[in-house]
Design an enzyme around this catalytic site. Structure first.
Site, PDB file in Angstrom:
ATOM      1  N   LYS A 128       0.860  -1.184   0.000  1.00  0.00           N
ATOM      2  CA  LYS A 128       0.000   0.000   0.000  1.00  0.00           C
ATOM      3  C   LYS A 128       0.888   1.222   0.000  1.00  0.00           C
ATOM      4  CE  LYS A 128      -4.345   1.095   0.011  1.00  0.00           C
ATOM      5  NZ  LYS A 128      -5.459   0.306  -0.550  1.00  0.00           N
ATOM      6  N   ASP A 168      -6.984   4.300  -4.702  1.00  0.00           N
ATOM      7  CA  ASP A 168      -7.678   4.081  -3.431  1.00  0.00           C
ATOM      8  C   ASP A 168      -8.336   5.426  -3.121  1.00  0.00           C
ATOM      9  OD1 ASP A 168      -7.833   1.960  -1.090  1.00  0.00           O
ATOM     10  OD2 ASP A 168      -7.502   3.853  -0.085  1.00  0.00           O
TER      11      ASP A 168
END
Ligand code: NDP
Ligand code: 2IT
Length: 449
Positions: A128, A168
């Site tokens: 991430k 995201d």
């Protein structure tokens, strides 16, 4: 509380090493509680230090992102990429641009991504990244300059065989385009698979935009069918958030016969008992990038109220929290139960606090955890990489059918894993164990620990 002394020791080490990383602790503890149920059968985990390795990222990259705003002033943000685990494939996971981004949030998301990617059945490791940059209120030119600066550092750490970022919160098609363009310029190579969520004219996959939200509903539909002999038909649905995941979850829930009565953004929520008009909402949120309050001004019979958490005070049958982590706490969960809901599917990453999950499970609601329920996004990212490698594009229907098949498989996989662990119906445990086993087998087989 953890029964295994080994797991207790690992958890204590996680907390004492980084005492401020609350979100990361939360994500780790939930997974360790699941592993606690099987640890006695696996002495090799302790012997090989498997769990210690599993909770420590392979590498954490943190860097300065300077950019020039429209007034000519230099602004400085912080960028991150957490490359957590690559035992089953290149690192893969989104980038989040939001002022709340910090190391704890990045690590929790990277950790969850390992298990989620494993559940998809595709060869992708977990990662991430992101920045505390806030795209709200920034001009296109400012967003472009920020993305170019971000990639000017990030490019050296990523690649189609190394690490492939995607979107995201705060990172959609516009941002992915600017990031990919800068990568292509710096590297002087057209490496489609280095980023997913690309525009359709330069290697993006059809149905990637819809994939996370649609996948949330495909998994929910299968769960309802198998565990309740039921479906979305004639159900009242609440979807929190109004971004990429929320909008397409609402669209699929509506197509499957549900009525989406409320949606939110970080300021407040709209209530439209006749069903949210998604063409109006898409125009407001996707095209105009405006606030959700505009909807109530434009659609007669709908209302707007301040305070996004209060969306859960409305009675409904199916709850799809699709905004952000920890949006549903204990008191909110009690309200949802009291109002008679029967299903909660987590569209966002970790939207329910642990006490909320317990309240739902104790009250007999169906609870589908995020690492399974929202895996459709990264699954279609994996399919985007496949298409890029093949120099080929599948039709929308082909991708959508593969997505459906993946989500149905994920449901049965986690349902069966829960049963094998002796906790039938506990899909939280099922998802953690099913995701974990594949990664750990790969780690042990490769001598990675
Ligand atoms: P978007 O940026 O498109 O939308 C986010 C939505 O959530 C917006 O409505 C935003 O409101 C709201 N929101 C964001 N942060 C907060 C906050 N701190 N408090 C209240 N509301 C907030 O993001 P996505 O739809 O892509 O992501 C939503 C969730 O789904 C996240 O948890 C993400 O990690 C997860 N996810 C996303 C995937 C994807 O493919 N995009 C895949 C799997 C999971 P506002 O507009 O006011 O900021
Ligand atoms: O949380 C997630 O799974 C995502 N943001 C999507 C990641 C991806 O690589 O598509």
């Amino acid at each position: 509380m953890l029964k295994s002394e080994y797991l207790q020791k690992v958890y204590t080490q996680v907390v004492t090493r980084d005492p401020d990383q609350k979100e990361f602790h939360q994500a780790v503890l939930e997974v360790l509680e699941s592993i606690d149920l099987i640890i006695d059968k696996h002495p090799e985990y302790e012997k090989n230090g498997v769990i210690e390795s599993f909770v420590e990222p392979d590498r954490m990259i943190c860097f300065r992102v300077p950019w020039v705003d429209d007034n000519g002033k230099v602004q400085v943000n912080r960028g991150y990429r957490i490359q957590f685990n690559s035992a089953i494939g290149p690192y893969k996971g989104g980038l989040r641009f939001h002022p709340t981004v910090n190391l704890s949030v990045m690590k929790f998301l990277g950790f969850e991504q390992i298990l989620k990617n494993s559940l998809t059945g595709l060869p992708m490791g977990g990662a991430k990244g992101g920045s505390d940059f806030d795209p709200h209120g920034k001009s296109d030119a400012e967003v472009m300059r920020f993305c170019q600066s971000m990639m000017t550092e990030l490019y050296r750490h990523i690649g189609q065989f190394t690490d492939a970022p995607a979107g995201d919160i705060g990172v959609g098609a516009r941002e992915v385009g600017y990031l990919f363009g800068q990568y292509r310029r710096i590297r002087d190579r057209y490496e489609g698979g280095v980023m997913t969520g690309k525009g359709l004219t330069f290697g993006g996959s059809l149905a990637r935009t819809e994939a996370t939200g649609y996948g949330v509903c495909y998994l929910t539909e299968e769960m309802l069918k198998c565990m309740r002999n039921d479906s979305f038909r004639n159900k009242k649905v609440i979807v929190s958030g109004s971004g990429n995941v929320a909008i397409f979850a609402a669209e699929k829930a509506t197509q499957l016969g549900g009525t989406v009565i409320a949606m939110s953004d970080s300021n407040g929520y709209i209530h439209d008992p006749a069903g949210i008009k998604l063409d109006v909402l898409k125009d407001i949120k996707l095209r105009r990038r405006a606030r959700i309050s505009e909807y109530a001004k434009e659609v007669p019979g709908s209302t707007y109220a301040e305070g996004f958490r209060n969306i859960w005070s409305l009675p409904c049958d199916i709850c799809l929290p699709c905004a952000t982590q920890n949006e549903i706490d204990g008191p909110t969960a009690e309200m949802i139960v009291k109002n008679g809901a029967s299903v909660v599917t987590e569209g966002a990453n970790m939207p329910c606090r642990p006490e909320a999950i317990r309240i739902f499970q104790d009250a007999g609601l169906l609870l589908a955890p995020s690492k399974a329920a929202n895996a459709g996004g990264v699954a279609v990212s994996g399919l985007e990489m496949s298409q890029n490698s093949m120099r080929y594009s599948w039709t929308f229907e082909e991708v959508d059918n593969k997505l459906k098949e993946i989500m149905v498989n994920i449901f049965h996989n986690i349902y069966n894993a829960a049963e094998e662990c002796g906790v039938p119906g506990d899909l939280v445990v099922g998802a953690n164990i099913a995701g974990f086993k594949k990664v750990v087998d790969a780690m042990l087989a490769q001598g990675l620990v």
